[in-house]
Write a protein that holds these residues in place. Structure first.
Motif, PDB file in Angstrom:
ATOM      1  N   HIS A 170       0.841  -1.195   0.000  1.00 33.00           N
ATOM      2  CA  HIS A 170       0.000   0.000   0.000  1.00 33.00           C
ATOM      3  C   HIS A 170       0.877   1.247   0.000  1.00 33.00           C
ATOM      4  CE1 HIS A 170      -3.970  -1.905   0.866  1.00 33.00           C
ATOM      5  NE2 HIS A 170      -3.225  -2.835   1.479  1.00 33.00           N
ATOM      6  N   ALA A 171       1.962   1.201   0.778  1.00 34.44           N
ATOM      7  CA  ALA A 171       2.807   2.377   0.965  1.00 34.44           C
ATOM      8  C   ALA A 171       3.456   2.841  -0.337  1.00 34.44           C
ATOM      9  CB  ALA A 171       3.876   2.083   2.014  1.00 34.44           C
ATOM     10  N   ILE A 172       3.824   1.908  -1.227  1.00 30.95           N
ATOM     11  CA  ILE A 172       4.530   2.311  -2.445  1.00 30.95           C
ATOM     12  C   ILE A 172       3.618   3.057  -3.425  1.00 30.95           C
ATOM     13  CG2 ILE A 172       6.192   0.433  -2.259  1.00 30.95           C
ATOM     14  CD1 ILE A 172       4.654  -1.014  -4.499  1.00 30.95           C
ATOM     15  N   ASN A 173       2.314   3.016  -3.195  1.00 28.64           N
ATOM     16  CA  ASN A 173       1.393   3.747  -4.066  1.00 28.64           C
ATOM     17  C   ASN A 173       1.263   5.214  -3.680  1.00 28.64           C
ATOM     18  OD1 ASN A 173       0.659   1.652  -5.885  1.00 28.64           O
ATOM     19  ND2 ASN A 173      -0.641   0.744  -4.301  1.00 28.64           N
ATOM     20  N   ASP A 174       1.915   5.610  -2.613  1.00 27.54           N
ATOM     21  CA  ASP A 174       1.950   7.015  -2.208  1.00 27.54           C
ATOM     22  C   ASP A 174       3.412   7.385  -1.939  1.00 27.54           C
ATOM     23  OD1 ASP A 174       1.318   9.564  -1.424  1.00 27.54           O
ATOM     24  OD2 ASP A 174       0.484   8.992   0.532  1.00 27.54           O
ATOM     25  N   PRO A 175       4.223   7.449  -2.996  1.00 26.60           N
ATOM     26  CA  PRO A 175       5.681   7.522  -2.827  1.00 26.60           C
ATOM     27  C   PRO A 175       6.188   8.816  -2.196  1.00 26.60           C
ATOM     28  CG  PRO A 175       5.079   7.806  -5.144  1.00 26.60           C
ATOM     29  CD  PRO A 175       3.834   7.395  -4.418  1.00 26.60           C
ATOM     30  N   LYS A 176       5.379   9.858  -2.174  1.00 30.79           N
ATOM     31  CA  LYS A 176       5.858  11.135  -1.638  1.00 30.79           C
ATOM     32  C   LYS A 176       5.680  11.254  -0.130  1.00 30.79           C
ATOM     33  CE  LYS A 176       5.162  13.760  -5.908  1.00 30.79           C
ATOM     34  NZ  LYS A 176       4.469  14.927  -6.525  1.00 30.79           N
ATOM     35  N   ASN A 177       4.901  10.362   0.453  1.00 36.40           N
ATOM     36  CA  ASN A 177       4.576  10.482   1.872  1.00 36.40           C
ATOM     37  C   ASN A 177       4.941   9.217   2.644  1.00 36.40           C
ATOM     38  OD1 ASN A 177       3.180  13.132   1.757  1.00 36.40           O
ATOM     39  ND2 ASN A 177       1.733  12.004   0.465  1.00 36.40           N
ATOM     40  N   ILE A 178       5.083   9.375   3.959  1.00 35.35           N
ATOM     41  CA  ILE A 178       5.251   8.221   4.842  1.00 35.35           C
ATOM     42  C   ILE A 178       3.866   7.643   5.112  1.00 35.35           C
ATOM     43  CG2 ILE A 178       5.939   7.452   7.135  1.00 35.35           C
ATOM     44  CD1 ILE A 178       8.139   9.516   7.105  1.00 35.35           C
ATOM     45  N   PHE A 179       3.706   6.385   4.782  1.00 37.94           N
ATOM     46  CA  PHE A 179       2.423   5.711   4.969  1.00 37.94           C
ATOM     47  C   PHE A 179       2.331   5.256   6.431  1.00 37.94           C
ATOM     48  CE2 PHE A 179      -0.338   1.919   4.735  1.00 37.94           C
ATOM     49  CZ  PHE A 179      -1.427   2.444   4.032  1.00 37.94           C
ATOM     50  N   THR A 180       1.302   5.740   7.148  1.00 40.09           N
ATOM     51  CA  THR A 180       1.204   5.473   8.583  1.00 40.09           C
ATOM     52  C   THR A 180      -0.143   4.849   8.925  1.00 40.09           C
ATOM     53  OG1 THR A 180       2.633   7.365   9.055  1.00 40.09           O
ATOM     54  CG2 THR A 180       1.353   6.479  10.888  1.00 40.09           C
ATOM     55  N   VAL A 181      -0.098   3.806   9.741  1.00 40.29           N
ATOM     56  CA  VAL A 181      -1.304   3.179  10.290  1.00 40.29           C
ATOM     57  C   VAL A 181      -1.123   3.131  11.806  1.00 40.29           C
ATOM     58  CG1 VAL A 181      -2.752   1.110  10.357  1.00 40.29           C
ATOM     59  CG2 VAL A 181      -1.610   1.780   8.212  1.00 40.29           C
ATOM     60  N   GLN A 182      -1.923   3.939  12.537  1.00 40.51           N
ATOM     61  CA  GLN A 182      -1.740   3.998  13.994  1.00 40.51           C
ATOM     62  C   GLN A 182      -2.217   2.737  14.693  1.00 40.51           C
ATOM     63  OE1 GLN A 182      -3.139   8.451  14.520  1.00 40.51           O
ATOM     64  NE2 GLN A 182      -2.125   7.752  16.381  1.00 40.51           N
ATOM     65  N   ASP A 183      -3.375   2.221  14.255  1.00 44.49           N
ATOM     66  CA  ASP A 183      -3.912   1.009  14.884  1.00 44.49           C
ATOM     67  C   ASP A 183      -4.596   0.174  13.812  1.00 44.49           C
ATOM     68  OD1 ASP A 183      -5.108  -0.982  16.358  1.00 44.49           O
ATOM     69  OD2 ASP A 183      -5.722   0.355  17.984  1.00 44.49           O
ATOM     70  N   ALA A 184      -3.917  -0.842  13.332  1.00 44.99           N
ATOM     71  CA  ALA A 184      -4.429  -1.663  12.237  1.00 44.99           C
ATOM     72  C   ALA A 184      -5.683  -2.421  12.633  1.00 44.99           C
ATOM     73  CB  ALA A 184      -3.344  -2.643  11.777  1.00 44.99           C
ATOM     74  N   ARG A 185      -5.900  -2.630  13.932  1.00 46.39           N
ATOM     75  CA  ARG A 185      -7.053  -3.417  14.395  1.00 46.39           C
ATOM     76  C   ARG A 185      -8.374  -2.715  14.107  1.00 46.39           C
ATOM     77  NH1 ARG A 185      -4.824  -4.008  20.412  1.00 46.39           N
ATOM     78  NH2 ARG A 185      -4.748  -1.750  19.954  1.00 46.39           N
ATOM     79  N   ILE A 186      -8.348  -1.392  14.001  1.00 46.69           N
ATOM     80  CA  ILE A 186      -9.588  -0.638  13.750  1.00 46.69           C
ATOM     81  C   ILE A 186      -9.555   0.054  12.393  1.00 46.69           C
ATOM     82  CG2 ILE A 186     -10.092  -0.292  16.200  1.00 46.69           C
ATOM     83  CD1 ILE A 186      -8.861   2.499  15.970  1.00 46.69           C
ATOM     84  N   ASP A 187      -8.604  -0.341  11.553  1.00 49.63           N
ATOM     85  CA  ASP A 187      -8.486   0.239  10.204  1.00 49.63           C
ATOM     86  C   ASP A 187      -9.132  -0.740   9.227  1.00 49.63           C
ATOM     87  OD1 ASP A 187      -7.375   0.863   7.534  1.00 49.63           O
ATOM     88  OD2 ASP A 187      -6.056   2.263   8.613  1.00 49.63           O
ATOM     89  N   GLU A 188     -10.131  -0.264   8.467  1.00 53.36           N
ATOM     90  CA  GLU A 188     -10.888  -1.165   7.594  1.00 53.36           C
ATOM     91  C   GLU A 188     -10.021  -1.846   6.537  1.00 53.36           C
ATOM     92  OE1 GLU A 188     -12.446   2.268   4.427  1.00 53.36           O
ATOM     93  OE2 GLU A 188     -13.880   1.018   5.508  1.00 53.36           O
ATOM     94  N   ARG A 189      -8.896  -1.256   6.234  1.00 48.73           N
ATOM     95  CA  ARG A 189      -8.005  -1.861   5.237  1.00 48.73           C
ATOM     96  C   ARG A 189      -7.256  -3.068   5.789  1.00 48.73           C
ATOM     97  NH1 ARG A 189      -4.710   3.565   4.096  1.00 48.73           N
ATOM     98  NH2 ARG A 189      -4.922   3.511   6.381  1.00 48.73           N
ATOM     99  N   PHE A 190      -7.072  -3.121   7.128  1.00 54.04           N
ATOM    100  CA  PHE A 190      -6.175  -4.117   7.696  1.00 54.04           C
ATOM    101  C   PHE A 190      -6.750  -4.909   8.873  1.00 54.04           C
ATOM    102  CE2 PHE A 190      -3.551  -0.492   6.171  1.00 54.04           C
ATOM    103  CZ  PHE A 190      -2.905  -1.126   5.130  1.00 54.04           C
TER     104      PHE A 190
END
Length: 400
Positions: free
Chosen positions: A79-99
């Motif tokens: 997922h992170a490589i699709n936004d190459p200009k920014n740091i891809f951050t997930v604070q809590d994957a347990r409540i993130d619909e993607r993960f």
């Protein structure tokens, strides 16, 4: 769980990744140091250098994690490589619909926090990420994010250095192979030319001897030119054969050489030169090196000193000394000398300086090129010091 979308230039991105020849290589301290530093700065248990190929994410370095790869469809980094200009951050994957139902979250290694900085190639394409991961929610400070970016750039610096090194090694190997092919061609071509050339020389001599009275003066001059040109061509071919053969000479074993005995042998080779004085100047008696290589160099230099000498008495001095790493030699003569502007050119193959030698024969530009090749392939170097009419001093070294 949402699967990562393919990068918009996925084909080019994968080709770029392959060009680094990094996938499935062994662990290396340079990369492991970076992930250890990243985890320390960000206060996380895990840090990875993750490279995304077509079906997986593979870890060049995996600090705090035992596995070396996971499927691409589960990879946060994909997922992170699709936004190459920014740091891809997930604070809590347990409540993130993607993960939230991602196997990497719901089971071992039970990932919760993720932050990944894309690794961007010189072509502007993301190869993977430097990421930090933890088992609990986190929020990185601006200072930590800046440090993560800086470390990501350092990963790319190392990868680019690796790629440059591999490119240079390949270019060097290709050049070496081409040089070997050229030398093999020169050897075969020169060898194949000798038989018909010997026939021409023999026939011209036979014609001159058996039909001398039937040939007019103009014809005799033409036969003489044929013989002279053929002999010159034969010498050129012999020189090419020597040039291609000397690579093998260097493979012979080193041996003890007594310098006084060597001088006697050299003097014997030039015994027909009645006006030659050949002497040795050395504080050492014995050396240990490749005898064949040294003899070929000295014979070539002595021959040149004789050929290009305008004095009634030819005087040549050979000097030998040593350092911790090399033997140092010189061959000094009292000949014609060499102009400053020609002192580099004389070592170029087929480069002929001046006209005929003292015997009326024009050089072929192979002898000194061969000398230089033998010396440099033996870990040494050669130069000449000279002034016109004041002789020449060839100074060269051989590695011990």
């Amino acid at each position: 769980m949402l699967k990562p979308e393919e990068h918009e230039k996925e084909r080019e991105r994968l080709k770029d990744l392959v060009s680094y020849s990094i996938l499935d290589t062994l662990s290396e301290t340079d990369y492991d140091d970076i992930t250890a530093i990243a985890a320390g700065i960000c206060g996380t248990e895990i840090s990875l250098i993750s490279l995304i190929d077509n079906k997986r994410q593979w870890f060049k370095s995996h600090h705090g994690l035992d596995v070396t790869e996971t499927p691409k469809e589960y990879a946060f980094c994909a997922h992170a490589i699709n936004d190459p200009k920014n740091i891809f951050t997930v604070q809590d994957a347990r409540i993130d619909e993607r993960f939230h139902d991602n196997p990497l979250v719901t089971s071992d290694p039970s990932l919760v926090f993720y932050a990944g900085v894309p690794l961007i190639s010189d072509n502007g394409l993301p190869l993977g990420t430097l990421c930090v991961i933890d088992h609990k929610p986190r929020l990185l400070s601006q200072s930590q994010l800046q440090s993560l970016r800086a470390l990501g750039r350092q990963v790319m610096n190392i990868l680019n250095l690796r790629k440059t090194k591999l490119t240079l090694e390949k270019a060097s190997a290709d050049l070496e192979e081409k040089n070997l092919e050229l030398e093999r061609f020169a050897f075969v071509a020169a060898h194949d030319l000798k038989s018909p050339l010997n026939g021409i020389i023999g026939l011209s001599q036979l014609l001159s001897e058996n039909y001398n009275s039937q040939v007019d003066n103009e014809g005799k001059e033409m036969l003489s030119l044929i013989a002279k040109s053929s002999e010159n061509l034969k010498k050129l071919i012999d020189g090419l054969l020597d040039y291609s053969r000397y690579e093998n000479v260097l493979k012979e074993n080193k041996s003890q050489i007594n310098l006084n005995s060597l001088l006697d042998e050299l003097t014997g080779l030039f015994v027909y030169e009645h006006n030659l004085t050949l002497k040795l100047e050395s504080s050492i008696t014995n050396i240990e090196m490749n005898r064949a290589a040294l003899e070929q160099v000295l014979i070539n230099l002595i021959t040149n000193s004789i050929k290009y000498n305008d004095k009634k008495n030819v005087e040549i001095e050979i000097g030998v000394s040593e350092s911790a790493t090399h033997y140092e030699f010189y061959v000094q003569d009292n000949g014609l000398g060499i102009a400053l502007e020609n002192q580099e050119k004389i070592f170029e193959i087929f480069k002929v300086i001046g006209n005929e030698d003292r015997f009326g024969i024009k050089g072929n530009g192979i002898g000194l090129a061969t000398v230089k090749k033998v010396i440099e392939n033996s870990g040494g170097s050669i130069k000449v010091e000279s002034e016109p009419t004041k002789g020449a001093r060839f100074i060269f070294t051989f590695e011990k």
